[in-house]
Design a protein around this motif. Structure first.
Motif: not given
Ligand SMILES: [Zn+2]
Length: 97
Positions: A14-15, A18, A22, A30-31, A33-35, A37-38, A41
């Motif tokens: 996931s990193l 992301s 990015t 980032l948007i 990417a954060i989605g 990642f969440l 998780s």
């Protein structure tokens, strides 16, 4: 591969996604990417829950209870955690949720 190794691999994946997003889209990457990642998780947490459910209630209950079960002493009414009442030493207790 053990479970912690698998979890680490997922975090790395996931990193990496992301980071790639990015680099590709700049700050806007980032948007999503954060989605992602969440989402990963969340998916991992659900898998972990299912795993704990399968491995028996003891471990899952320990994590889910937010610090363990409280007991109330039957003899004196003291609330405590663990084996015996700290006030009167009685082992007669009932669980308090
Ligand atoms: Zn007591």
């Amino acid at each position: 591969m053990n479970w912690i190794g698998q979890q680490m691999a997922w975090i790395m994946v996931s990193l990496a996604i992301s980071l790639a997003l990015t680099l590709w889209l700049g700050l806007w990457g980032l948007i999503p990417a954060i989605g992602i990642f969440l989402l990963i998780s969340y998916y991992m947490r659900r898998r972990a829950m299912a795993r704990m459910g399968m491995s028996g209630g003891g471990f899952g209950g320990m994590l889910g209870g937010g610090g363990g079960v409280n007991y109330i002493c039957i003899s004196c009414g003291q609330r405590f955690k663990g084996g015996a009442c700290p006030r009167c030493g009685s082992k007669m207790k009932k669980a308090d949720f």
